[in-house]
Design a protein around this motif. Structure first.
Motif, PDB file in Angstrom:
ATOM      1  N   PRO A   2     -23.444  74.592 -12.008  1.00 19.42           N
ATOM      2  CA  PRO A   2     -22.063  74.547 -12.476  1.00 19.42           C
ATOM      3  C   PRO A   2     -21.058  74.877 -11.362  1.00 19.42           C
ATOM      4  O   PRO A   2     -21.399  75.534 -10.382  1.00 19.42           O
ATOM      5  CB  PRO A   2     -22.019  75.616 -13.558  1.00 19.42           C
ATOM      6  N   ASN A   3     -19.843  74.440 -11.549  1.00 21.72           N
ATOM      7  CA  ASN A   3     -18.783  74.698 -10.579  1.00 21.72           C
ATOM      8  C   ASN A   3     -17.886  75.868 -10.959  1.00 21.72           C
ATOM      9  O   ASN A   3     -17.319  76.521 -10.103  1.00 21.72           O
ATOM     10  CB  ASN A   3     -17.907  73.444 -10.415  1.00 21.72           C
ATOM     11  N   ILE A   4     -17.777  76.148 -12.246  1.00 26.64           N
ATOM     12  CA  ILE A   4     -16.901  77.216 -12.717  1.00 26.64           C
ATOM     13  C   ILE A   4     -17.625  78.550 -12.613  1.00 26.64           C
ATOM     14  O   ILE A   4     -18.830  78.651 -12.901  1.00 26.64           O
ATOM     15  CB  ILE A   4     -16.469  76.922 -14.167  1.00 26.64           C
ATOM     16  N   LYS A   5     -16.882  79.571 -12.206  1.00 24.41           N
ATOM     17  CA  LYS A   5     -17.470  80.880 -11.956  1.00 24.41           C
ATOM     18  C   LYS A   5     -18.163  81.461 -13.191  1.00 24.41           C
ATOM     19  O   LYS A   5     -19.273  81.990 -13.107  1.00 24.41           O
ATOM     20  CB  LYS A   5     -16.396  81.841 -11.458  1.00 24.41           C
ATOM     21  N   SER A   6     -17.526  81.366 -14.348  1.00 25.09           N
ATOM     22  CA  SER A   6     -18.122  81.925 -15.564  1.00 25.09           C
ATOM     23  C   SER A   6     -19.390  81.172 -15.954  1.00 25.09           C
ATOM     24  O   SER A   6     -20.347  81.774 -16.454  1.00 25.09           O
ATOM     25  CB  SER A   6     -17.122  81.895 -16.720  1.00 25.09           C
ATOM     26  N   ALA A   7     -19.427  79.874 -15.696  1.00 19.32           N
ATOM     27  CA  ALA A   7     -20.621  79.082 -16.000  1.00 19.32           C
ATOM     28  C   ALA A   7     -21.756  79.456 -15.051  1.00 19.32           C
ATOM     29  O   ALA A   7     -22.928  79.502 -15.451  1.00 19.32           O
ATOM     30  CB  ALA A   7     -20.314  77.600 -15.900  1.00 19.32           C
ATOM     31  N   LYS A   8     -21.417  79.737 -13.791  1.00 20.18           N
ATOM     32  CA  LYS A   8     -22.433  80.175 -12.822  1.00 20.18           C
ATOM     33  C   LYS A   8     -23.042  81.508 -13.273  1.00 20.18           C
ATOM     34  O   LYS A   8     -24.248  81.710 -13.205  1.00 20.18           O
ATOM     35  CB  LYS A   8     -21.818  80.333 -11.430  1.00 20.18           C
ATOM     36  N   LYS A   9     -22.169  82.409 -13.733  1.00 20.19           N
ATOM     37  CA  LYS A   9     -22.641  83.709 -14.203  1.00 20.19           C
ATOM     38  C   LYS A   9     -23.545  83.543 -15.417  1.00 20.19           C
ATOM     39  O   LYS A   9     -24.576  84.202 -15.522  1.00 20.19           O
ATOM     40  CB  LYS A   9     -21.450  84.601 -14.555  1.00 20.19           C
ATOM     41  N   ARG A  10     -23.167  82.649 -16.346  1.00 22.37           N
ATOM     42  CA  ARG A  10     -23.979  82.405 -17.529  1.00 22.37           C
ATOM     43  C   ARG A  10     -25.375  81.951 -17.151  1.00 22.37           C
ATOM     44  O   ARG A  10     -26.358  82.349 -17.757  1.00 22.37           O
ATOM     45  CB  ARG A  10     -23.321  81.326 -18.406  1.00 22.37           C
ATOM     46  N   VAL A  11     -25.485  81.087 -16.143  1.00 21.06           N
ATOM     47  CA  VAL A  11     -26.786  80.605 -15.691  1.00 21.06           C
ATOM     48  C   VAL A  11     -27.626  81.772 -15.188  1.00 21.06           C
ATOM     49  O   VAL A  11     -28.810  81.905 -15.539  1.00 21.06           O
ATOM     50  CB  VAL A  11     -26.628  79.531 -14.583  1.00 21.06           C
ATOM     51  N   LEU A  12     -27.012  82.647 -14.386  1.00 22.45           N
ATOM     52  CA  LEU A  12     -27.745  83.794 -13.845  1.00 22.45           C
ATOM     53  C   LEU A  12     -28.176  84.762 -14.948  1.00 22.45           C
ATOM     54  O   LEU A  12     -29.305  85.244 -14.957  1.00 22.45           O
ATOM     55  CB  LEU A  12     -26.887  84.528 -12.810  1.00 22.45           C
ATOM     56  N   VAL A  13     -27.269  85.026 -15.887  1.00 22.13           N
ATOM     57  CA  VAL A  13     -27.585  85.939 -16.986  1.00 22.13           C
ATOM     58  C   VAL A  13     -28.699  85.364 -17.858  1.00 22.13           C
ATOM     59  O   VAL A  13     -29.624  86.081 -18.260  1.00 22.13           O
ATOM     60  CB  VAL A  13     -26.316  86.235 -17.822  1.00 22.13           C
ATOM     61  N   ASN A  14     -28.616  84.066 -18.132  1.00 26.06           N
ATOM     62  CA  ASN A  14     -29.650  83.427 -18.953  1.00 26.06           C
ATOM     63  C   ASN A  14     -31.008  83.458 -18.274  1.00 26.06           C
ATOM     64  O   ASN A  14     -32.029  83.657 -18.941  1.00 26.06           O
ATOM     65  CB  ASN A  14     -29.255  81.996 -19.292  1.00 26.06           C
ATOM     66  N   GLN A  15     -31.042  83.279 -16.972  1.00 25.09           N
ATOM     67  CA  GLN A  15     -32.315  83.351 -16.250  1.00 25.09           C
ATOM     68  C   GLN A  15     -32.904  84.751 -16.327  1.00 25.09           C
ATOM     69  O   GLN A  15     -34.105  84.927 -16.537  1.00 25.09           O
ATOM     70  CB  GLN A  15     -32.116  82.949 -14.782  1.00 25.09           C
ATOM     71  N   LYS A  16     -32.045  85.747 -16.163  1.00 24.84           N
ATOM     72  CA  LYS A  16     -32.505  87.141 -16.214  1.00 24.84           C
ATOM     73  C   LYS A  16     -33.047  87.480 -17.605  1.00 24.84           C
ATOM     74  O   LYS A  16     -34.117  88.089 -17.747  1.00 24.84           O
ATOM     75  CB  LYS A  16     -31.352  88.070 -15.859  1.00 24.84           C
ATOM     76  N   LYS A  17     -32.310  87.066 -18.644  1.00 30.93           N
ATOM     77  CA  LYS A  17     -32.745  87.344 -20.014  1.00 30.93           C
ATOM     78  C   LYS A  17     -34.030  86.595 -20.356  1.00 30.93           C
ATOM     79  O   LYS A  17     -34.873  87.100 -21.095  1.00 30.93           O
ATOM     80  CB  LYS A  17     -31.640  86.992 -21.003  1.00 30.93           C
ATOM     81  N   ALA A  18     -34.177  85.386 -19.814  1.00 36.39           N
ATOM     82  CA  ALA A  18     -35.391  84.612 -20.066  1.00 36.39           C
ATOM     83  C   ALA A  18     -36.608  85.331 -19.505  1.00 36.39           C
ATOM     84  O   ALA A  18     -37.668  85.354 -20.132  1.00 36.39           O
ATOM     85  CB  ALA A  18     -35.272  83.219 -19.467  1.00 36.39           C
TER      86      ALA A  18
END
Length: 90
Positions: A2-18
Motif C-alpha cells: 500500500p501507499n498510504i501510511k495507515s494502510a502500511k501500518k494495517r499490513v504490519l499489524v495484521n502480519q504480527k497478529k497472524a
C-alpha cells in the motif's frame, strides 16, 4: 504494497497478529494431540489429569478470539465424547 501510511501500518499489524494467532492455534492443537494420545493409550488417570488443561487451553483460545465459541464447543464436545467412551470402557 500500500501507499498510504495507515494502510502500511494495517499490513504490519495484521502480519504480527497472524503470527500470534498461529502460535496460539498451534498450542491448542498440541494440547489436543497430547490428550488424544493419552486416550488412545487407554490411560484413564492421565486423561483425567490432562482434561482440565486441554479444556482451559481451548477456552483461552476463545477469549483471545483465535476460535469462535461454536468451534471451541465442537472441539470440547468431541474430546469429552472420546473421554467418556474410554471411561465407560468401550
Amino acid at each position: 504494497m500500500p501507499n498510504i501510511k495507515s494502510a502500511k501500518k494495517r499490513v504490519l499489524v495484521n502480519q504480527k497478529k497472524a503470527l500470534i494467532n498461529k502460535s496460539d492455534r498451534s498450542e491448542v492443537r498440541t494440547y489436543i494431540k497430547n490428550f488424544i494420545a493419552i486416550l488412545d493409550a487407554g490411560n484413564l488417570q492421565e486423561a483425567e489429569a490432562a482434561l482440565p488443561a486441554t479444556m482451559a487451553a481451548i477456552d483461552k483460545a476463545v477469549t483471545k478470539k483465535v476460535y469462535t465459541k461454536n468451534t471451541a464447543a465442537n472441539k470440547k464436545s468431541g474430546l469429552m465424547k472420546r473421554f467418556n467412551a474410554l471411561k465407560a470402557g468401550k
